[in-house]
Write an enzyme that holds these catalytic residues in place. Structure first.
Site, PDB file in Angstrom:
ATOM      1  N   SER A  84       0.841  -1.193   0.000  1.00  0.00           N
ATOM      2  CA  SER A  84       0.000   0.000   0.000  1.00  0.00           C
ATOM      3  C   SER A  84       0.874   1.240   0.000  1.00  0.00           C
ATOM      4  O   SER A  84       1.964   1.244   0.584  1.00  0.00           O
ATOM      5  CB  SER A  84      -0.910   0.017   1.229  1.00  0.00           C
TER       6      SER A  84
ATOM      7  N   TYR B 155      -1.895  -0.703  10.010  1.00  0.00           N
ATOM      8  CA  TYR B 155      -1.911  -1.108   8.605  1.00  0.00           C
ATOM      9  C   TYR B 155      -0.641  -0.654   7.894  1.00  0.00           C
ATOM     10  O   TYR B 155       0.011  -1.431   7.191  1.00  0.00           O
ATOM     11  CB  TYR B 155      -3.150  -0.507   7.933  1.00  0.00           C
ATOM     12  N   ALA B 156      -0.266   0.609   8.099  1.00  0.00           N
ATOM     13  CA  ALA B 156       0.928   1.144   7.443  1.00  0.00           C
ATOM     14  C   ALA B 156       2.181   0.411   7.894  1.00  0.00           C
ATOM     15  O   ALA B 156       3.062   0.097   7.082  1.00  0.00           O
ATOM     16  CB  ALA B 156       1.051   2.640   7.731  1.00  0.00           C
ATOM     17  N   ALA B 157       2.272   0.140   9.195  1.00  0.00           N
ATOM     18  CA  ALA B 157       3.443  -0.579   9.709  1.00  0.00           C
ATOM     19  C   ALA B 157       3.524  -1.987   9.126  1.00  0.00           C
ATOM     20  O   ALA B 157       4.617  -2.465   8.779  1.00  0.00           O
ATOM     21  CB  ALA B 157       3.394  -0.641  11.235  1.00  0.00           C
ATOM     22  N   SER B 158       2.380  -2.646   8.994  1.00  0.00           N
ATOM     23  CA  SER B 158       2.375  -4.006   8.436  1.00  0.00           C
ATOM     24  C   SER B 158       2.801  -4.004   6.977  1.00  0.00           C
ATOM     25  O   SER B 158       3.517  -4.901   6.517  1.00  0.00           O
ATOM     26  CB  SER B 158       0.990  -4.645   8.590  1.00  0.00           C
ATOM     27  N   LYS B 159       2.365  -2.995   6.227  1.00  0.00           N
ATOM     28  CA  LYS B 159       2.743  -2.918   4.814  1.00  0.00           C
ATOM     29  C   LYS B 159       4.209  -2.524   4.653  1.00  0.00           C
ATOM     30  O   LYS B 159       4.881  -2.961   3.703  1.00  0.00           O
ATOM     31  CB  LYS B 159       1.828  -1.941   4.072  1.00  0.00           C
TER      32      LYS B 159
END
Length: 247
Positions: free
Chosen positions: A140, A153-157
């Site tokens: 993302s 979410y950002a950390a996972s991506k």
């Protein structure tokens, strides 16, 4: 790009969103076969039947990191040999860091990144992967930006991006591994957010000047990265953000 006739691709996260659209595009437009992997059995079983080609469905919940290798074992048992993988499994919880939900954050990391790492490991040990296979992960654009209520979410991506780079290096000469970093895509997830948020489209288009991305556009880029046309791409993080990072 030509035909994918005779080729088989695994789609992880195939029951909805970009994963489902990619499965439809690869089979209906390019003649590929697909192995559909997701936790919702009825959806992927029906999809495997209705899509053209010789398709197969495997039920799997990517919260279970311990048995990811079983997906490849089942492919081997069914004499299915893979020309590539699309990793599109993911969840996108929304909450501010001050309200961080640790359990949900851990689940997000598992599905969005750690399960991909386990698939990478399993694929490197599997006999059902063709040499010169191509792997495409759906990341993302928020992995490169700071937005609102998307820290987990950002950390996972971001973690997924790192695994893509390391997987590409370790598989160099054997597989190609790349990631697509889309902006906002017209998926079921976005449609649900639209119901909950007033003027969401207007706000999205303000941040993404070229507009909300049709999923078919992402699927075409996936197909390109799976094809021999992209044979010199590996370890790439390809931004497809509709101008988001230019704002």
């Amino acid at each position: 790009m030509g035909s994918f006739s005779g080729k088989t691709f695994m789609i992880a996260g195939a029951s909805s969103g970009i994963g489902r659209n990619a499965a439809e595009f690869l089979t209906q437009s390019l003649g590929a076969n697909v192995v559909l992997v997701a936790r919702r059995t009825s959806i992927i079983t029906e999809l495997a039947k209705t899509l053209p080609g010789d398709n197969y469905a495997i039920t799997y919940d990517f919260l279970d990191l311990e048995h990811v290798g079983d997906i490849f074992t089942e492919c081997g048992q069914q004499k299915i040999y893979l020309d590539g993988i699309v990793y599109s499994a993911g969840i996108a919880p929304l909450y501010a860091l001050k309200d961080n939900d640790t359990e949900c954050t851990i689940d997000t990391m598992k599905i969005n990144a750690l399960a991909f790492a386990e698939m990478a490991k399993a694929s490197l040990h599997s006999a059902c992967m063709h040499e010169q296979a191509s792997i495409v992960a759906i990341s993302s654009i928020v992995s490169l930006a700071v937005t609102n209520r998307q820290s987990a979410y950002a950390a996972s991506k971001s973690m997924l991006n790192t695994y893509v780079k390391y997987f590409a290096k370790e598989a160099l000469g054997r597989y190609r591994v790349n990631a697509i970093l889309p902006g906002v895509v017209e998926t079921e997830m976005y449609q649900e957010l639209r119901k909950q948020s007033e003027n969401l489209d207007e706000r999205t288009k303000k941040n993404q000047p070229l507009g909300i991305i049709p999923p078919e556009k992402v699927s075409k880029l996936i197909a390109y990265l799976l094809s021999e046309e992209s044979m010199y791409f590996t370890g790439s993080l390809i931004e497809m953000d509709g101008g988001f990072l230019l704002k």
